[in-house]
Design a protein around this motif. Structure first.
Motif, short mmCIF file in Angstrom:
data_model
loop_
_atom_site.label_atom_id
_atom_site.label_comp_id
_atom_site.label_asym_id
_atom_site.label_seq_id
_atom_site.Cartn_x
_atom_site.Cartn_y
_atom_site.Cartn_z
N VAL A 1 -10.80 4.58 -12.82
CA VAL A 1 -9.38 4.23 -12.66
C VAL A 1 -9.19 2.79 -13.09
O VAL A 1 -9.77 1.87 -12.50
CB VAL A 1 -8.92 4.42 -11.20
N VAL A 2 -8.39 2.59 -14.13
CA VAL A 2 -8.14 1.24 -14.65
C VAL A 2 -6.64 0.97 -14.56
O VAL A 2 -5.83 1.67 -15.19
CB VAL A 2 -8.62 1.11 -16.11
N LEU A 3 -6.28 -0.02 -13.76
CA LEU A 3 -4.87 -0.38 -13.62
C LEU A 3 -4.45 -1.30 -14.75
O LEU A 3 -5.25 -2.12 -15.22
CB LEU A 3 -4.64 -1.08 -12.27
N PRO A 4 -3.20 -1.19 -15.21
CA PRO A 4 -2.70 -2.15 -16.19
C PRO A 4 -2.76 -3.57 -15.64
O PRO A 4 -2.62 -3.79 -14.43
CB PRO A 4 -1.26 -1.70 -16.44
N LEU A 5 -2.96 -4.53 -16.53
CA LEU A 5 -3.12 -5.91 -16.09
C LEU A 5 -1.91 -6.44 -15.33
O LEU A 5 -2.08 -7.08 -14.28
CB LEU A 5 -3.42 -6.79 -17.30
N PRO A 6 -0.66 -6.22 -15.79
CA PRO A 6 0.48 -6.72 -15.00
C PRO A 6 0.54 -6.12 -13.60
O PRO A 6 0.82 -6.81 -12.63
CB PRO A 6 1.70 -6.30 -15.85
N MET A 7 0.28 -4.81 -13.49
CA MET A 7 0.31 -4.17 -12.17
C MET A 7 -0.79 -4.72 -11.27
O MET A 7 -0.56 -4.97 -10.07
CB MET A 7 0.17 -2.66 -12.32
N ALA A 8 -1.98 -4.92 -11.83
CA ALA A 8 -3.08 -5.47 -11.04
C ALA A 8 -2.77 -6.88 -10.57
O ALA A 8 -3.04 -7.25 -9.42
CB ALA A 8 -4.37 -5.45 -11.87
N ALA A 9 -2.14 -7.69 -11.46
CA ALA A 9 -1.80 -9.06 -11.08
C ALA A 9 -0.74 -9.09 -9.99
O ALA A 9 -0.83 -9.88 -9.04
CB ALA A 9 -1.32 -9.83 -12.32
N LEU A 10 0.27 -8.23 -10.12
CA LEU A 10 1.32 -8.18 -9.09
C LEU A 10 0.76 -7.71 -7.75
O LEU A 10 1.12 -8.23 -6.69
CB LEU A 10 2.45 -7.27 -9.55
N THR A 11 -0.11 -6.72 -7.81
CA THR A 11 -0.72 -6.22 -6.57
C THR A 11 -1.56 -7.30 -5.90
O THR A 11 -1.52 -7.49 -4.68
CB THR A 11 -1.58 -5.00 -6.86
N ALA B 1 -1.19 -10.57 -6.25
CA ALA B 1 -0.31 -11.62 -5.73
C ALA B 1 0.36 -11.17 -4.44
O ALA B 1 0.50 -11.94 -3.48
CB ALA B 1 0.74 -11.98 -6.78
N GLY B 2 0.81 -9.90 -4.41
CA GLY B 2 1.45 -9.40 -3.18
C GLY B 2 0.49 -9.38 -2.01
O GLY B 2 0.84 -9.77 -0.89
N PHE B 3 -0.74 -8.93 -2.25
CA PHE B 3 -1.74 -8.92 -1.18
C PHE B 3 -2.04 -10.32 -0.70
O PHE B 3 -2.18 -10.57 0.52
CB PHE B 3 -3.01 -8.24 -1.69
N ALA B 4 -2.14 -11.28 -1.63
CA ALA B 4 -2.42 -12.66 -1.24
C ALA B 4 -1.31 -13.25 -0.40
O ALA B 4 -1.55 -13.94 0.60
CB ALA B 4 -2.64 -13.51 -2.50
N LEU B 5 -0.06 -12.96 -0.77
CA LEU B 5 1.07 -13.47 0.02
C LEU B 5 1.08 -12.87 1.42
O LEU B 5 1.36 -13.57 2.41
CB LEU B 5 2.38 -13.15 -0.69
N VAL B 6 0.77 -11.58 1.53
CA VAL B 6 0.78 -10.92 2.84
C VAL B 6 -0.27 -11.52 3.77
O VAL B 6 0.03 -11.89 4.91
CB VAL B 6 0.57 -9.40 2.67
N VAL B 7 -1.51 -11.64 3.29
CA VAL B 7 -2.58 -12.14 4.16
C VAL B 7 -2.43 -13.64 4.42
O VAL B 7 -2.91 -14.15 5.45
CB VAL B 7 -3.97 -11.84 3.56
#
Length: 240
Positions: free
Chosen positions: A59-69, A71-77
């Protein structure tokens, strides 16, 4: 998490508001910064590991989606400790305000029984072992040991927990102590006001909870109607 405490402290963390919330919750800044550091480590370590595991599984996520995910995880934690602390401080302030209403009522009862102001305050603060009443009792005892007026202790509590009602009660006690004013009627009015305010807040919270329950009930009812109507609708469509 304690490794990053000096670094975050050098950056000016925690802020003034967070320090007030930490004081309200009886927590030290070092433990809070340790939680922030742990969240930062998780934000940096978990997404790459998870991405590697997904890559091994094909499973390979597109780079923009991986970056947004990421960033979102970093903001949450990163902000999770702040949000948790703010919610705990809000609940503690509400509990302290509710305790103040009961404390004022008990002081009025003791005054009606013939006790003096100091005795009434001591008796009222000894009526409960909840943490809020314990804080009031400790503040009054500390003021007595330092030979300070009792209204000073209440004013300090108001400043610590950011509760203006403590300052109003302290002002009434100071007026009675300095000018010999009648305090029983003013305290009774203050207690009545606090009770009314408390009941209004409970009513507002109940109405808010009721409104929040409306959407789940509507969705549940819609799903129930869909469950009942689907067989008939499917039969009609297939028979055309």
């Amino acid at each position: 998490g304690g490794v990053g405490v000096p670094l975050l402290s050098a950056l000016g963390l925690p802020g003034a508001r967070t320090r007030r919330d930490l004081e309200v919750c009886d927590r030290d800044a070092a433990s809070f910064l340790a939680e922030k550091t742990t969240g930062l480590v998780l934000a940096l370590a978990v997404p790459p590991v998870l991405g590697t595991l997904l890559g091994l599984g094909g499973v390979v996520l597109p780079l923009p989606m991986a970056a947004l995910t990421w960033a979102g995880f970093a903001l949450v934690v990163w902000f999770a400790p702040d949000l948790s602390l703010r919610d705990e401080a809000r609940k503690r302030r509400e509990r302290m305000r509710h305790t103040l209403a009961g404390f004022a009522d008990l002081v009025v009862v003791s005054l009606a029984g013939g006790a003096g102001v100091n005795g009434a305050l001591t008796d009222a603060s000894s009526a409960s072992d909840g943490w809020a009443m314990v804080r009031v009792r400790e503040a009054l005892r500390e003021a007595a040991l330092r030979r300070q007026p009792h209204w000073t202790a209440l004013r300090d509590l108001g400043e610590r927990y950011d509760i203006p009602e403590f300052n109003e009660l302290a002002a009434s006690l100071q007026l009675a102590g300095a000018d010999g004013a009648r305090i029983r009627s003013s305290l009774a009015a203050k207690a009545r006001t606090l009770r009314t305010q408390f009941l209004a807040e409970l009513d507002a919270d109940a109405q808010s909870d009721t409104e929040r329950m409306s959407l789940p009930v509507v969705l549940l009812f819609s799903g129930f109607l869909l469950l009942l109507g689907y067989p008939a609708l499917s039969h009609v469509l297939l028979s055309l």
